[in-house]
Each structure stands twice: as structure tokens, then as C-alpha cells.
Scaffold this motif. Structure first.
Motif, PDB file in Angstrom:
ATOM      1  N   ARG A  12      46.138  39.115  45.629  1.00 57.92           N
ATOM      2  CA  ARG A  12      45.546  40.441  45.833  1.00 57.92           C
ATOM      3  C   ARG A  12      46.099  41.444  44.820  1.00 57.92           C
ATOM      4  O   ARG A  12      45.359  42.232  44.240  1.00 57.92           O
ATOM      5  CB  ARG A  12      45.785  40.919  47.260  1.00 57.92           C
ATOM      6  N   GLN A  13      47.408  41.400  44.572  1.00 55.99           N
ATOM      7  CA  GLN A  13      47.998  42.310  43.597  1.00 55.99           C
ATOM      8  C   GLN A  13      47.458  42.030  42.202  1.00 55.99           C
ATOM      9  O   GLN A  13      47.153  42.955  41.459  1.00 55.99           O
ATOM     10  CB  GLN A  13      49.523  42.181  43.605  1.00 55.99           C
ATOM     11  N   ASN A  16      43.820  43.273  42.041  1.00 57.55           N
ATOM     12  CA  ASN A  16      43.757  44.738  41.956  1.00 57.55           C
ATOM     13  C   ASN A  16      44.192  45.242  40.588  1.00 57.55           C
ATOM     14  O   ASN A  16      43.638  46.196  40.056  1.00 57.55           O
ATOM     15  CB  ASN A  16      44.620  45.373  43.040  1.00 57.55           C
ATOM     16  N   ALA A  17      45.186  44.616  39.999  1.00 54.52           N
ATOM     17  CA  ALA A  17      45.721  45.073  38.720  1.00 54.52           C
ATOM     18  C   ALA A  17      44.874  44.653  37.537  1.00 54.52           C
ATOM     19  O   ALA A  17      44.857  45.333  36.516  1.00 54.52           O
ATOM     20  CB  ALA A  17      47.144  44.543  38.531  1.00 54.52           C
ATOM     21  N   ASN A  20      39.798  43.369  39.183  1.00 55.57           N
ATOM     22  CA  ASN A  20      38.938  44.399  39.771  1.00 55.57           C
ATOM     23  C   ASN A  20      38.760  45.619  38.869  1.00 55.57           C
ATOM     24  O   ASN A  20      37.905  46.450  39.120  1.00 55.57           O
ATOM     25  CB  ASN A  20      39.487  44.839  41.121  1.00 55.57           C
ATOM     26  N   ARG A  21      39.572  45.734  37.825  1.00 57.39           N
ATOM     27  CA  ARG A  21      39.497  46.902  36.936  1.00 57.39           C
ATOM     28  C   ARG A  21      38.827  46.604  35.612  1.00 57.39           C
ATOM     29  O   ARG A  21      38.675  47.484  34.788  1.00 57.39           O
ATOM     30  CB  ARG A  21      40.899  47.430  36.668  1.00 57.39           C
TER      31      ARG A  21
END
Length: 56
Positions: A12-13, A16-17, A20-21
Motif C-alpha cells: 500500500r505504501q 501510494n508513493a 497511484n501518482r
């Protein structure tokens, strides 16, 4: 070996890092960004289990 909970948190980290960006246009671009994030995570980012020091 990571526990299931730890593995989910790490994924997940990472997602997200990085994933997802970004909007990758090629697989080469995606692999390069993922490699850069892994290098940063493993060699630069501080880790609370190491008293907030980088692992290397």
C-alpha cells in the motif's frame, strides 16, 4: 519474511508513493520509476525500526 499484514502495508505504501501518482506511457518508464522508488526505499528513506536512520 514479512507477515501478511506487513506485506500489505508495504504494498500500500509503495502504491501510494509510486503507482497511484504516475501515469506511465511505456513499460520501460514504469520499470525505471519503480526501480528508483525501490532504491530510495531501501537506501535513503529512514526506517522507524532502525531508529529513523536509513538502512545503508
Amino acid at each position: 519474511m514479512l507477515s501478511s499484514r506487513s506485506a500489505r502495508l508495504a504494498h500500500r505504501q509503495f502504491a501510494n508513493a509510486c503507482l497511484n501518482r504516475q501515469c506511465f506511457t511505456t513499460i520501460v518508464e514504469a520499470r525505471a520509476e519503480i526501480a528508483a522508488r525501490q532504491d530510495h526505499y531501501n537506501h535513503v528513506r529512514s526506517h522507524n525500526s532502525l531508529n529513523y536512520l536509513p538502512p545503508v
